[in-house]
Write an enzyme that holds these catalytic residues in place. Structure first.
Site, mmCIF file in Angstrom:
data_model
loop_
_atom_site.group_PDB
_atom_site.id
_atom_site.type_symbol
_atom_site.label_atom_id
_atom_site.label_comp_id
_atom_site.label_asym_id
_atom_site.label_seq_id
_atom_site.Cartn_x
_atom_site.Cartn_y
_atom_site.Cartn_z
ATOM 1 N N LYS A 15 -0.340 15.124 -0.805
ATOM 2 C CA LYS A 15 0.937 16.085 -1.698
ATOM 3 C C LYS A 15 0.366 15.789 -2.781
ATOM 4 C CE LYS A 15 4.901 17.652 0.915
ATOM 5 N NZ LYS A 15 7.118 16.924 0.801
ATOM 6 N N GLU A 66 4.108 21.341 4.996
ATOM 7 C CA GLU A 66 5.923 21.352 4.992
ATOM 8 C C GLU A 66 6.560 22.820 4.709
ATOM 9 O OE1 GLU A 66 7.377 18.674 2.452
ATOM 10 O OE2 GLU A 66 9.280 19.732 2.340
ATOM 11 N N ASN A 122 10.837 13.685 4.092
ATOM 12 C CA ASN A 122 12.046 13.925 3.280
ATOM 13 C C ASN A 122 13.029 13.130 3.266
ATOM 14 O OD1 ASN A 122 10.332 14.570 0.361
ATOM 15 N ND2 ASN A 122 10.156 16.872 1.640
ATOM 16 N N HIS A 153 15.093 11.423 -0.367
ATOM 17 C CA HIS A 153 14.700 11.872 -0.973
ATOM 18 C C HIS A 153 15.534 12.794 -1.824
ATOM 19 C CE1 HIS A 153 11.076 9.688 0.754
ATOM 20 N NE2 HIS A 153 10.273 9.902 -0.243
ATOM 21 N N HIS A 199 10.723 4.490 -7.184
ATOM 22 C CA HIS A 199 11.063 5.575 -6.519
ATOM 23 C C HIS A 199 11.990 4.735 -5.243
ATOM 24 C CE1 HIS A 199 10.369 9.455 -4.296
ATOM 25 N NE2 HIS A 199 9.269 8.425 -3.487
ATOM 26 N N LYS A 212 2.743 9.345 9.995
ATOM 27 C CA LYS A 212 2.441 9.599 8.811
ATOM 28 C C LYS A 212 0.924 11.009 8.952
ATOM 29 C CE LYS A 212 2.416 11.692 3.978
ATOM 30 N NZ LYS A 212 2.677 11.206 2.657
ATOM 31 N N ARG A 248 8.249 18.640 8.486
ATOM 32 C CA ARG A 248 7.228 17.402 7.473
ATOM 33 C C ARG A 248 8.264 17.126 6.287
ATOM 34 N NH1 ARG A 248 1.441 16.861 3.901
ATOM 35 N NH2 ARG A 248 2.201 15.285 2.418
ATOM 36 N N ARG A 273 -11.336 23.262 -10.649
ATOM 37 C CA ARG A 273 -11.375 24.751 -9.630
ATOM 38 C C ARG A 273 -11.326 23.619 -7.922
ATOM 39 N NH1 ARG A 273 -13.713 29.067 -11.311
ATOM 40 N NH2 ARG A 273 -12.151 30.750 -12.502
ATOM 41 N N HIS A 316 15.470 11.761 -5.582
ATOM 42 C CA HIS A 316 16.081 12.439 -6.851
ATOM 43 C C HIS A 316 15.841 13.156 -7.911
ATOM 44 C CE1 HIS A 316 11.060 14.162 -4.184
ATOM 45 N NE2 HIS A 316 11.179 12.490 -4.849
ATOM 46 N N GLU A 341 9.840 3.767 2.511
ATOM 47 C CA GLU A 341 9.135 4.614 2.859
ATOM 48 C C GLU A 341 8.917 3.953 4.128
ATOM 49 O OE1 GLU A 341 9.518 7.142 1.693
ATOM 50 O OE2 GLU A 341 8.500 7.401 -0.230
HETATM 51 P P1 NAD Z 1 3.407 2.786 -8.673
HETATM 52 O O1 NAD Z 1 2.231 3.741 -8.752
HETATM 53 O O2 NAD Z 1 4.496 2.676 -10.084
HETATM 54 O O3 NAD Z 1 2.861 1.798 -8.646
HETATM 55 C C1 NAD Z 1 3.765 0.651 -8.828
HETATM 56 C C2 NAD Z 1 3.437 -0.456 -10.001
HETATM 57 O O4 NAD Z 1 2.693 -1.352 -9.773
HETATM 58 C C3 NAD Z 1 2.917 -0.374 -11.397
HETATM 59 O O5 NAD Z 1 3.051 -0.673 -12.837
HETATM 60 C C4 NAD Z 1 1.913 -0.675 -10.873
HETATM 61 O O6 NAD Z 1 0.417 -0.540 -12.198
HETATM 62 C C5 NAD Z 1 1.638 -1.617 -10.038
HETATM 63 N N1 NAD Z 1 0.368 -1.961 -9.742
HETATM 64 C C6 NAD Z 1 0.089 -1.123 -8.477
HETATM 65 N N2 NAD Z 1 -0.598 -2.009 -7.431
HETATM 66 C C7 NAD Z 1 -0.652 -3.189 -7.734
HETATM 67 C C8 NAD Z 1 -1.268 -4.342 -8.103
HETATM 68 N N3 NAD Z 1 -2.108 -4.741 -6.139
HETATM 69 N N4 NAD Z 1 -0.748 -5.252 -7.997
HETATM 70 C C9 NAD Z 1 -0.090 -5.365 -9.176
HETATM 71 N N5 NAD Z 1 0.396 -4.744 -9.348
HETATM 72 C C10 NAD Z 1 0.255 -3.107 -9.539
HETATM 73 O O7 NAD Z 1 4.524 3.491 -7.641
HETATM 74 P P2 NAD Z 1 4.291 3.251 -6.370
HETATM 75 O O8 NAD Z 1 5.806 2.883 -5.790
HETATM 76 O O9 NAD Z 1 3.183 2.719 -5.749
HETATM 77 O O10 NAD Z 1 4.890 5.050 -6.193
HETATM 78 C C11 NAD Z 1 5.499 5.582 -6.662
HETATM 79 C C12 NAD Z 1 5.031 7.139 -6.901
HETATM 80 O O11 NAD Z 1 4.567 7.837 -5.886
HETATM 81 C C13 NAD Z 1 6.204 8.054 -7.567
HETATM 82 O O12 NAD Z 1 5.720 8.918 -8.280
HETATM 83 C C14 NAD Z 1 6.533 9.740 -6.296
HETATM 84 O O13 NAD Z 1 6.944 10.518 -6.736
HETATM 85 C C15 NAD Z 1 4.711 9.005 -5.893
HETATM 86 N N6 NAD Z 1 4.920 9.530 -3.875
HETATM 87 C C16 NAD Z 1 4.316 10.446 -3.838
HETATM 88 C C17 NAD Z 1 4.056 10.664 -2.050
HETATM 89 C C18 NAD Z 1 2.922 11.817 -1.689
HETATM 90 O O14 NAD Z 1 3.221 12.274 -0.312
HETATM 91 N N7 NAD Z 1 2.130 11.859 -2.600
HETATM 92 C C19 NAD Z 1 4.909 10.503 -1.396
HETATM 93 C C20 NAD Z 1 5.900 8.697 -1.266
HETATM 94 C C21 NAD Z 1 5.858 8.449 -3.131
HETATM 95 N N1 GLY Z 2 6.656 12.015 0.588
HETATM 96 C C1 GLY Z 2 6.548 13.377 1.742
HETATM 97 C C2 GLY Z 2 5.407 13.441 1.863
HETATM 98 O O1 GLY Z 2 4.324 13.389 1.797
HETATM 99 O O2 GLY Z 2 5.707 15.228 2.967
#
Ligand code: NAD
Ligand code: GLY
Length: 369
Positions: free
Chosen positions: A147, A241, A249, A252, A269, A231, A245, A125, A256, A189
């Site tokens: 998030k 949100e 997006n 997005h 992404h 942010k 907030r 939890r 998405h 982003e």
């Molecule tokens: P990812 O986590 O898939 O990383 C991209 C690639 O880079 C992967 O293959 C990873 O293994 C590799 N990698 C990571 N760090 C590395 C490094 N230092 N050196 C070499 N390789 C490395 O993708 P991302 O672009 O970081 O994140 C995308 C995700 O984030 C999506 O799922 C998206 O929905 C999510 N997201 C969430 C929020 C939020 O607010 N929570 C906001 C934006 C995006």
């Molecule tokens: N990336 C969108 C949010 O954090 O709200």
């Protein structure tokens, strides 16, 4: 601003406030974690790409502060942001006998960060977690703001929770090993923050694009810090949100749909968000909000950064209907009425619906670019 200097951005959320520390050579220094509670074990959650590069260094930094330090490597990729991967984290926690004093450390990009955060929100939890983002995208966006989620085959990030980390350690040095395609995806982003909040920042990105793409340390330090500040300003006012907030997006809703429609992992992404911003900007112009000059300016920057501006066809027959079907599942949609983040005056965004015929026009036009 010197890139060697430690920058701190605070997320102001009363008793859940926390710091984002930004600097190089920091994630593997035990001092970076000194102020955290050290009552139980630590579990490093990473993936099969980032783990071999950095997990042993984080392990070394934590071992003097925690009773035990465990680690788990998840499969790498957006297509593994699933229940099955999430369960691997729970399996590891239970097999190691981790109690509710355990702290999770998300070492990786947004996929690892979102899944670790969700696991932390659910395990017994709720246990504390720390974000150690290693992609540009994760440093400027996903590690900040709480998030957390996994994907569902029918929609992106559909299962999740709002759950804040207790600290974010953004080590700029980890970006050195990031593939260029991933750095560029993260830039989407970063660019996003301009039209929704700060056109001076957009102008700065335009002027310094070459330095950013060449990974100039000072340029990277600046974009990470400024993005986190924007942010933090948004999340501090609307953590869950209920209004403001949603502007984060921008791009997005279309993005998405692209990710889910092509299959998770086919487009990155950030690539989908970039193309989605072009589509949302075009929709804004059609609605009489932003002008054509703004649309061209944003489209030019996105293209110059190496990001896609032409939307993919998701289905040969009636492609626009497929986009609409997917967008109706968007979390912002109200009873199937799609809500878009649109640019009103550049530097400020609004959230509203749009006539379906107009949205269809934009989809057709962007797929034909
Ligand atoms: P990812 O986590 O898939 O990383 C991209 C690639 O880079 C992967 O293959 C990873 O293994 C590799 N990698 C990571 N760090 C590395 C490094 N230092 N050196 C070499 N390789 C490395 O993708 P991302 O672009 O970081 O994140 C995308 C995700 O984030 C999506 O799922 C998206 O929905 C999510 N997201 C969430 C929020 C939020 O607010 N929570 C906001 C934006 C995006
Ligand atoms: N990336 C969108 C949010 O954090 O709200």
């Amino acid at each position: 601003m010197k890139y060697q200097d430690l920058q701190i951005v605070t997320i102001d959320l009363a008793d859940r406030s926390y710091h984002i520390a930004i600097r190089s050579s920091m994630f593997d220094n035990s001092l970076s974690y000194l102020e955290l509670p050290h009552t139980g074990a630590a579990m490093i959650v990473t993936n099969t790409t980032v783990g071999p590069l950095y997990a042993h260094r984080l392990h070394k930094a934590l071992v003097s502060q925690y009773e035990k330090v465990h680690a788990i490597e998840l499969p790498d990729g957006e297509e593994f942001k699933t229940w099955q991967s999430l369960n691997l984290i729970f399996d590891a926690l239970l097999l190691h006998g981790c109690d509710r004093n355990t702290t999770l450390f998300a070492l990786g990009g947004g996929v690892v960060g979102d899944m670790t955060g969700f696991a932390a929100a659910c395990y017994m939890r709720g246990v504390p977690f720390v974000q150690v983002p290693t992609t540009l995208l994760a440093q400027v966006d996903s590690s900040v703001g709480g998030k957390t989620a996994i994907n569902h085959p029918l929609g992106k990030n559909m299962i999740g929770a709002f759950y804040q980390p207790i600290k974010v350690v953004c080590d700029l040095g980890t970006l050195k090993t990031l593939p260029q395609k991933e750095l560029i995806a993260g830039l989407a982003e970063v660019i996003k923050y301009g039209p929704i909040a700060d056109m001076e920042f957009l102008a700065w990105i335009e002027a310094n694009l070459d330095a950013i793409l060449a990974r100039d340390p000072t340029a990277l330090a600046y974009i990470v810090k400024r993005s986190c500040e924007i942010k933090a300003w948004v999340v501090g006012q609307d953590e869950r949100e209920s209004g403001l907030r949603a502007i984060l997006n921008f791009g997005h809703t279309f993005g998405h749909a692209i990710e889910a429609g092509l299959g998770f992992g086919v487009w990155l992404h950030g690539e989908a968000v970039a193309c989605g911003m072009v589509m949302a900007a075009q929709l804004s112009a059609r609605l009489g909000l932003a002008d054509a000059f703004f649309v061209n300016r944003l489209t030019h920057l996105i293209q110059k950064a190496g990001l896609p501006i032409k939307a993919p066809v998701l289905q040969q027959e009636d492609n626009a209907s497929r986009y609409l079907e997917l967008m109706r599942l968007d979390k912002k949609a109200k009873a199937g009425d799609i809500q878009f983040v649109l640019i009103d005056k550049p530097g400020s965004a609004v959230v509203r619906n749009a006539p379906e015929a107009m949205v269809r026009h934009v989809i057709d036009a962007c797929c034909a670019l």
